[in-house]
Design a protein around this motif. Structure first.
Motif, PDB file in Angstrom:
ATOM      1  N   ASP A  25       0.822  -1.215   0.000  1.00 20.56           N
ATOM      2  CA  ASP A  25       0.000   0.000   0.000  1.00 20.56           C
ATOM      3  C   ASP A  25       0.854   1.262   0.000  1.00 20.56           C
ATOM      4  OD1 ASP A  25      -2.292  -1.525   0.010  1.00 20.56           O
ATOM      5  OD2 ASP A  25      -2.584  -1.414   2.188  1.00 20.56           O
ATOM      6  N   GLU A  26       1.984   1.222   0.722  1.00 19.57           N
ATOM      7  CA  GLU A  26       2.852   2.400   0.783  1.00 19.57           C
ATOM      8  C   GLU A  26       3.443   2.717  -0.586  1.00 19.57           C
ATOM      9  OE1 GLU A  26       3.851   4.640   3.286  1.00 19.57           O
ATOM     10  OE2 GLU A  26       2.131   3.804   4.341  1.00 19.57           O
ATOM     11  N   GLY A  27       3.916   1.684  -1.270  1.00 13.62           N
ATOM     12  CA  GLY A  27       4.492   1.896  -2.585  1.00 13.62           C
ATOM     13  C   GLY A  27       3.456   2.383  -3.583  1.00 13.62           C
ATOM     14  N   HIS A  28       2.274   1.787  -3.543  1.00 14.05           N
ATOM     15  CA  HIS A  28       1.190   2.204  -4.444  1.00 14.05           C
ATOM     16  C   HIS A  28       0.808   3.650  -4.188  1.00 14.05           C
ATOM     17  CE1 HIS A  28      -3.092   2.660  -5.571  1.00 14.05           C
ATOM     18  NE2 HIS A  28      -2.733   1.937  -6.620  1.00 14.05           N
ATOM     19  N   HIS A  29       0.696   4.025  -2.912  1.00 14.81           N
ATOM     20  CA  HIS A  29       0.315   5.395  -2.569  1.00 14.81           C
ATOM     21  C   HIS A  29       1.370   6.385  -3.057  1.00 14.81           C
ATOM     22  CE1 HIS A  29      -1.742   8.535  -0.318  1.00 14.81           C
ATOM     23  NE2 HIS A  29      -0.567   8.912   0.165  1.00 14.81           N
ATOM     24  N   ALA A  30       2.638   6.018  -2.903  1.00 17.11           N
ATOM     25  CA  ALA A  30       3.716   6.917  -3.306  1.00 17.11           C
ATOM     26  C   ALA A  30       3.726   7.151  -4.812  1.00 17.11           C
ATOM     27  CB  ALA A  30       5.058   6.345  -2.858  1.00 17.11           C
ATOM     28  N   VAL A  31       3.576   6.072  -5.578  1.00 17.01           N
ATOM     29  CA  VAL A  31       3.729   6.169  -7.029  1.00 17.01           C
ATOM     30  C   VAL A  31       2.443   6.595  -7.726  1.00 17.01           C
ATOM     31  CG1 VAL A  31       4.293   4.865  -9.119  1.00 17.01           C
ATOM     32  CG2 VAL A  31       5.579   4.458  -7.010  1.00 17.01           C
ATOM     33  N   VAL A  32       1.309   6.045  -7.306  1.00 15.15           N
ATOM     34  CA  VAL A  32       0.051   6.296  -8.010  1.00 15.15           C
ATOM     35  C   VAL A  32      -0.672   7.524  -7.467  1.00 15.15           C
ATOM     36  CG1 VAL A  32      -2.217   5.342  -8.591  1.00 15.15           C
ATOM     37  CG2 VAL A  32      -0.195   3.860  -8.593  1.00 15.15           C
ATOM     38  N   VAL A  33      -0.747   7.648  -6.123  1.00 19.30           N
ATOM     39  CA  VAL A  33      -1.499   8.745  -5.526  1.00 19.30           C
ATOM     40  C   VAL A  33      -0.649  10.016  -5.469  1.00 19.30           C
ATOM     41  CG1 VAL A  33      -2.780   9.526  -3.502  1.00 19.30           C
ATOM     42  CG2 VAL A  33      -2.896   7.122  -4.206  1.00 19.30           C
ATOM     43  N   ARG A  34       0.528   9.905  -4.903  1.00 22.54           N
ATOM     44  CA  ARG A  34       1.395  11.085  -4.794  1.00 22.54           C
ATOM     45  C   ARG A  34       2.172  11.375  -6.076  1.00 22.54           C
ATOM     46  NH1 ARG A  34       4.040  11.195   1.338  1.00 22.54           N
ATOM     47  NH2 ARG A  34       2.381  12.498   2.208  1.00 22.54           N
ATOM     48  N   ARG A  35       2.244  10.378  -6.939  1.00 24.56           N
ATOM     49  CA  ARG A  35       2.928  10.518  -8.224  1.00 24.56           C
ATOM     50  C   ARG A  35       4.391  10.921  -8.061  1.00 24.56           C
ATOM     51  NH1 ARG A  35      -1.667  13.351 -12.134  1.00 24.56           N
ATOM     52  NH2 ARG A  35      -3.294  11.796 -11.755  1.00 24.56           N
ATOM     53  N   LEU A  36       5.036  10.317  -7.078  1.00 25.12           N
ATOM     54  CA  LEU A  36       6.461  10.566  -6.887  1.00 25.12           C
ATOM     55  C   LEU A  36       7.250   9.934  -8.025  1.00 25.12           C
ATOM     56  CD1 LEU A  36       6.761   9.940  -3.042  1.00 25.12           C
ATOM     57  CD2 LEU A  36       6.467  12.114  -4.234  1.00 25.12           C
ATOM     58  N   ARG A  37       8.341  10.577  -8.394  1.00 28.05           N
ATOM     59  CA  ARG A  37       9.110  10.142  -9.553  1.00 28.05           C
ATOM     60  C   ARG A  37      10.589   9.986  -9.196  1.00 28.05           C
ATOM     61  NH1 ARG A  37       4.816   8.931 -10.653  1.00 28.05           N
ATOM     62  NH2 ARG A  37       3.453   9.665 -12.355  1.00 28.05           N
ATOM     63  N   VAL A  38      11.307   9.311 -10.080  1.00 23.06           N
ATOM     64  CA  VAL A  38      12.752   9.102  -9.905  1.00 23.06           C
ATOM     65  C   VAL A  38      13.442  10.450  -9.744  1.00 23.06           C
ATOM     66  CG1 VAL A  38      14.864   8.315 -11.042  1.00 23.06           C
ATOM     67  CG2 VAL A  38      12.774   6.935 -11.186  1.00 23.06           C
ATOM     68  N   GLY A  39      14.333  10.518  -8.750  1.00 26.84           N
ATOM     69  CA  GLY A  39      15.076  11.740  -8.480  1.00 26.84           C
ATOM     70  C   GLY A  39      14.508  12.581  -7.354  1.00 26.84           C
ATOM     71  N   GLU A  40      13.243  12.319  -6.968  1.00 33.53           N
ATOM     72  CA  GLU A  40      12.641  13.081  -5.866  1.00 33.53           C
ATOM     73  C   GLU A  40      13.120  12.524  -4.525  1.00 33.53           C
ATOM     74  OE1 GLU A  40       8.567  14.696  -6.193  1.00 33.53           O
ATOM     75  OE2 GLU A  40       8.329  13.209  -7.802  1.00 33.53           O
ATOM     76  N   GLU A  41      13.146  13.407  -3.521  1.00 36.13           N
ATOM     77  CA  GLU A  41      13.571  13.021  -2.179  1.00 36.13           C
ATOM     78  C   GLU A  41      12.368  12.663  -1.310  1.00 36.13           C
ATOM     79  OE1 GLU A  41      17.512  15.161  -0.767  1.00 36.13           O
ATOM     80  OE2 GLU A  41      15.988  16.634  -1.341  1.00 36.13           O
ATOM     81  N   VAL A  42      12.569  11.698  -0.429  1.00 41.13           N
ATOM     82  CA  VAL A  42      11.520  11.277   0.502  1.00 41.13           C
ATOM     83  C   VAL A  42      12.146  10.960   1.848  1.00 41.13           C
ATOM     84  CG1 VAL A  42      10.024  10.306  -1.297  1.00 41.13           C
ATOM     85  CG2 VAL A  42      11.731   8.851  -0.183  1.00 41.13           C
ATOM     86  N   VAL A  43      11.282  10.840   2.851  1.00 40.99           N
ATOM     87  CA  VAL A  43      11.688  10.362   4.170  1.00 40.99           C
ATOM     88  C   VAL A  43      11.024   9.010   4.390  1.00 40.99           C
ATOM     89  CG1 VAL A  43      11.519  10.739   6.659  1.00 40.99           C
ATOM     90  CG2 VAL A  43      11.997  12.664   5.147  1.00 40.99           C
ATOM     91  N   LEU A  44      11.804   8.062   4.877  1.00 42.47           N
ATOM     92  CA  LEU A  44      11.274   6.757   5.266  1.00 42.47           C
ATOM     93  C   LEU A  44      11.432   6.595   6.772  1.00 42.47           C
ATOM     94  CD1 LEU A  44      12.820   4.426   2.497  1.00 42.47           C
ATOM     95  CD2 LEU A  44      10.650   5.687   2.431  1.00 42.47           C
ATOM     96  N   THR A  45      10.441   6.011   7.421  1.00 40.32           N
ATOM     97  CA  THR A  45      10.533   5.721   8.846  1.00 40.32           C
ATOM     98  C   THR A  45       9.916   4.371   9.133  1.00 40.32           C
ATOM     99  OG1 THR A  45       9.957   6.484  11.080  1.00 40.32           O
ATOM    100  CG2 THR A  45       8.350   6.905   9.346  1.00 40.32           C
ATOM    101  N   ASP A  46      10.373   3.740  10.207  1.00 40.86           N
ATOM    102  CA  ASP A  46       9.758   2.475  10.624  1.00 40.86           C
ATOM    103  C   ASP A  46       8.775   2.691  11.761  1.00 40.86           C
ATOM    104  OD1 ASP A  46      11.452   2.991  12.742  1.00 40.86           O
ATOM    105  OD2 ASP A  46      12.743   1.261  12.413  1.00 40.86           O
ATOM    106  N   GLY A  47       8.566   3.958  12.168  1.00 41.89           N
ATOM    107  CA  GLY A  47       7.614   4.254  13.229  1.00 41.89           C
ATOM    108  C   GLY A  47       8.110   3.880  14.611  1.00 41.89           C
ATOM    109  N   ALA A  48       9.348   3.393  14.694  1.00 43.28           N
ATOM    110  CA  ALA A  48       9.918   2.987  15.979  1.00 43.28           C
ATOM    111  C   ALA A  48      11.173   3.787  16.285  1.00 43.28           C
ATOM    112  CB  ALA A  48      10.224   1.498  15.975  1.00 43.28           C
ATOM    113  N   GLY A  49      11.207   5.034  15.804  1.00 39.91           N
ATOM    114  CA  GLY A  49      12.304   5.924  16.131  1.00 39.91           C
ATOM    115  C   GLY A  49      13.385   6.049  15.080  1.00 39.91           C
ATOM    116  N   GLU A  50      13.361   5.180  14.075  1.00 43.39           N
ATOM    117  CA  GLU A  50      14.390   5.218  13.032  1.00 43.39           C
ATOM    118  C   GLU A  50      13.841   5.900  11.784  1.00 43.39           C
ATOM    119  OE1 GLU A  50      17.423   4.143  13.531  1.00 43.39           O
ATOM    120  OE2 GLU A  50      17.123   3.123  15.443  1.00 43.39           O
ATOM    121  N   GLY A  51      14.703   6.647  11.085  1.00 43.27           N
ATOM    122  CA  GLY A  51      14.282   7.292   9.858  1.00 43.27           C
ATOM    123  C   GLY A  51      15.470   7.566   8.948  1.00 43.27           C
ATOM    124  N   VAL A  52      15.199   7.729   7.664  1.00 43.60           N
ATOM    125  CA  VAL A  52      16.231   8.080   6.695  1.00 43.60           C
ATOM    126  C   VAL A  52      15.643   9.049   5.684  1.00 43.60           C
ATOM    127  CG1 VAL A  52      17.346   5.816   6.909  1.00 43.60           C
ATOM    128  CG2 VAL A  52      15.701   6.218   5.051  1.00 43.60           C
TER     129      VAL A  52
END
Length: 247
Positions: A25-52
């Motif tokens: 669902d996360e990947g689908h939302h990013a690509v189809v709903v948000r229409r994120l594309r190659v080269g764009e920056e994002v933040v990823l988190t595991d919800g347990a204090g870690e992020g990149v």
């Protein structure tokens, strides 16, 4: 403008240069709903204090891969930890409460089957309702850029709430007939704060008695009577504003 945030299962041990796949669902939302594309920056988190933070390296119709550019150091969970026991409201007001409580920083949200709760969670309805609360918390946590996502616990009984009050460092019960103002309640900068919110029909005398015997302070929120979906948010925000959390 802040970067979009997406949730992944785990980031423990992740290093700069690693490539992480975001699917489902996360990947689908990013690509189809948000229409994120190659080269764009994002933040990823595991919800347990870690992020990149990272750069999208590739996309498909249902997923994206992200190359890690920077590690967001995982901190300890913020203190004091706030738990809100929310009596089941009718309609979609439960999701509204969960959304706002997540945004202000609740560590845990506990649905409670109060005596006068209009809504009833049983069987399949209980499973679906809890799933909706958890999905709401997850999306609100991403929207508010939280690295620590709140736990939405299974439905609690009154006895379970009593046990939570006994274990908390500070516990308050919201009641329109309370005589003590919220500002008179001492707060702590470490440990746990617990807020108990009653249903639309109000708390019973038995519930108030049980909670006070367990160590909770019954308080009022000014002269107005707030809806159950907003009362917990108002009280929680007022308490957290008096701690180092909002310095």
């Amino acid at each position: 403008m802040t970067l979009p945030v997406h949730l992944v299962e785990s980031l423990v041990g992740t290093r700069v240069g690693d490539v992480i796949e975001v699917s489902g669902d996360e990947g689908h939302h990013a690509v189809v709903v948000r229409r994120l594309r190659v080269g764009e920056e994002v933040v990823l988190t595991d919800g347990a204090g870690e992020g990149v933070t990272g750069t999208i390296a590739q996309t498909t119709k249902k997923s994206m891969t992200v190359r890690v550019d920077e590690i967001i150091l995982g901190d300890a969970p913020p203190e004091p930890a706030l738990t809100v026991v929310q009596a089941l409201p009718k309609g979609d007001r439960g999701e509204l409460a969960v959304e706002m409580l997540t945004e202000i920083g609740a560590a845990s949200i506990v649905p409670w089957a109060a005596t006068r709760s209009v809504a009833v969670w049983k069987g399949e309805r209980a499973v679906k309702s809890l799933a909706r609360w958890r999905a709401t918390a997850r999306e609100a946590a991403k929207q508010s850029r939280r690295m620590w996502h709140p736990e939405v616990e299974p439905l609690a009984t009154t006895d379970a709430v009593v046990a939570m009050i006994e274990a908390a460092d500070v516990a308050v019960v919201l009641h329109e007939e309370g005589t003590l103002p919220l500002g008179a309640v001492p707060v702590v900068d470490e440990g746990t704060l617990l807020v108990v919110v009653g249903p639309e029909g109000g708390l019973t005398e038995e519930e108030i008695s049980l909670f006070e015997k367990a160590g909770a302070t019954t308080i009022r929120l000014g002269g107005e009577v707030l809806r159950t979906s907003t009362a917990g948010v108002a009280a929680s925000a007022a308490l957290l504003a008096r701690t180092r959390r909002w310095d």
